[in-house]
Every structure is written in C-alpha cells, then in structure tokens.
Design an enzyme around this catalytic site. Structure first.
Site, short mmCIF file in Angstrom:
data_model
loop_
_atom_site.label_atom_id
_atom_site.label_comp_id
_atom_site.label_asym_id
_atom_site.label_seq_id
_atom_site.Cartn_x
_atom_site.Cartn_y
_atom_site.Cartn_z
CG HIS A 37 2.55 -37.12 -39.61
ND1 HIS A 37 2.26 -38.44 -39.79
CD2 HIS A 37 3.53 -37.08 -38.68
CE1 HIS A 37 3.03 -39.18 -39.01
NE2 HIS A 37 3.81 -38.38 -38.32
CD GLU A 150 -2.58 -30.58 -27.58
OE1 GLU A 150 -3.66 -31.20 -27.45
OE2 GLU A 150 -2.45 -29.38 -27.36
#
Ligand code: PAF
Length: 282
Positions: A37, A150
C-alpha cells in the site's frame, strides 16, 4: 495529515483544492496497510500535488462466508504510516454513510464478463462490490489519478473497464506487486497464516514462475502445465482454487495470436485464500 470521516467535510476540502487547481491522486484501501500500500502512496505522490488515501472495509465486496468481521484493522499504525509518507488527507467514511439506504437497496456498478470470470466465478458479487465502492469513492474524492496494486490484477482490469465504460475523467495507474524476500506477495491476508503456512506460502509464486518458465521455453501444452502446477501446489499443502493463463488485456482464454499473457492463481492454505499473478510476453 487531515483525517475526515464525513463525506461533506471531504467535499469541502476538495472544493478548496479545486480552486487552487491542485492535482489529486487517490489510493483507496481497506486499511491494515503494508509496504505494498505504501508503495502506491509513494507512486501517487510522484504525479500529484495532493494525495488522498481512504480506509474503508467495504462490506459489499465480501461474500456471506468471507472474512468481513475478521478483516484485520490496524488504524493507529495505518495513520502513523500515512502521516510519515506525507499524505494530505485520510478519508475514513462510515458504512452507514456510504450505504445510507442499506446494502439491499444500493444502486450498483457491475462490469460484465470481466466480473464473472476467474476470481469472480469463485467469489460471486465480489467485483460488483469493488466496482460500486470504487465508483462511489471516485465521486466523492474526484481524483485526477488513482492507484491500485497489480497483485489484484483482475480488480485492476475491472476498474480500468469501469472507468472507460462510464467515461470517468481520471487516469488509473497499476503498481507492481511488492513481495517479501522469499517471493510471497504482500497482502493483508498473510497475517492469517500460521508459521507453518507462512513457510509454505511462497510456493504459490514459485509454481507460477515454473509455469511461466515452461511457456517461455516454448511449451504450449498449457492445460498439462496448469495441471502439473495444481498438483505441485496440492502436494505442498495448498488447496488450489484456480490457475489460469489469460490474455493480459482482456483476461480472455489465450488464443494463438496472443503475446501478452498473465498467469493468475488462487489457492487456500488452511482457511486463508492467497492470490498472485505474473505477466509474461511470449
Ligand atoms: O484492493 C482493495 O483493497 C479493495 O478492493 C479496494 C480497491 C480498496 C475497494 O474496496
């Protein structure tokens, strides 16, 4: 870092930024922030003058037997990490404000086809929940850019399709997966693994790589390779959910012409469902 819970307060700040012509980058999260993150936030800071992060554990994207209540919440640590990175605004809406008419009555966004395959087949309704909350958050934050990992490759494709289909005026950025030294993709759900499972977990990415190497070496008997990979995962202690080889842009089954591919895999270790993927060009 400003922290707001109310949608009206977010809109107020957004208005002042609008008048000073700020560029806004947005990182939506469900909290329990890890290095993956934080990487999204770092990328966001490169493209915009203001960075907004949201933390909202979205009930709409969890199935009835999934881990909504157990989902890890580490708010104080998350705030510190975001503060250290220089995030401008943390938005932490309440479920009753987000779904004010109740989940049953909630208007939803659903990206057809893409939402029903692969993870969508294993988790019915999941991508409807993701697309709906991301659309709502985009409407609230009104970012110029938004960042997604991703690691959730199918989620990223669903969001890109939604943005195209609904003519949304922002750029979606995919950020490569962050991994531990042994290759395990960082995920909030890794925290559910016990020591034994944590030792086994990197085998998922290893098997994806074995499969990719065989394809890059010229093998085209995809179904045999996938079967082998599933057997290897099962022998290592996983309960494989799926391993799929797809066109990386459409997520459709691979045809002869396809060059840009993605291997997507999901497997259970005990009660924990891990997912991972690898893109390859042949
Ligand atoms: O990837 C996630 O954490 C969530 O699916 C997202 C995009 C924040 C929507 O709830």
């Amino acid at each position: 870092m400003q922290i707001v819970e109310e949608i009206v307060s977010l809109r107020e700040i957004r208005r002042t930024w609008q008048s000073s012509k700020e560029d806004i980058a947005f990182v939506p999260t469900m909290g329990n922030l890890h290095q993956g993150h934080l990487e999204l936030v770092k990328e966001a800071k490169k493209v915009a003058s203001k960075v907004v992060v949201s933390i909202f554990v979205n009930p709409m994207q969890f199935g009835p037997d999934e881990d909504l209540d157990a989902y890890p919440r580490t708010l104080e640590q998350d705030k510190r990490s975001l503060e250290e990175l220089g995030v401008d605004l943390l938005f932490m809406p309440k479920a009753e404000d987000i779904y004010s008419r109740g989940l049953e009555q909630q208007t939803f966004v659903e990206v057809p086809s893409l939402s029903y395959m692969i993870c969508g087949a294993s988790r019915p309704g999941h991508f409807r929940g993701v697309a709906t909350i991301v659309c709502k958050l985009f409407n609230m934050v009104q970012p110029n850019h938004a960042f997604f990992g991703e690691k959730d490759f199918q989620q990223l494709q669903v969001i890109k399709a939604m943005v195209t289909d609904l003519s949304m005026n922002l750029t979606i950025h995919g950020v490569p997966t962050k991994r531990d030294d042994d290759g395990l993709a960082l995920s909030s759900r890794n925290g559910y693994l016990n020591d034994e499972e944590r030792n086994i977990a990197p085998v998922l990415y290893k098997q994806i790589n074995v499969l990719a190497d065989s394809i890059l070496a010229g093998r085209r008997d995809f179904s045999v390779l996938i079967k082998e990979a599933k057997t290897n995962l099962a022998n290592a202690g996983f309960k494989p959910d799926y391993i799929e080889l797809r066109n990386a842009e459409t997520l459709l089954q691979v045809g002869h012409e396809d060059k840009y591919l993605v291997i997507l895999a999901a497997a259970f270790l005990g009660k924990t469902r891990l997912i991972d993927n690898l893109q390859l060009t042949i």
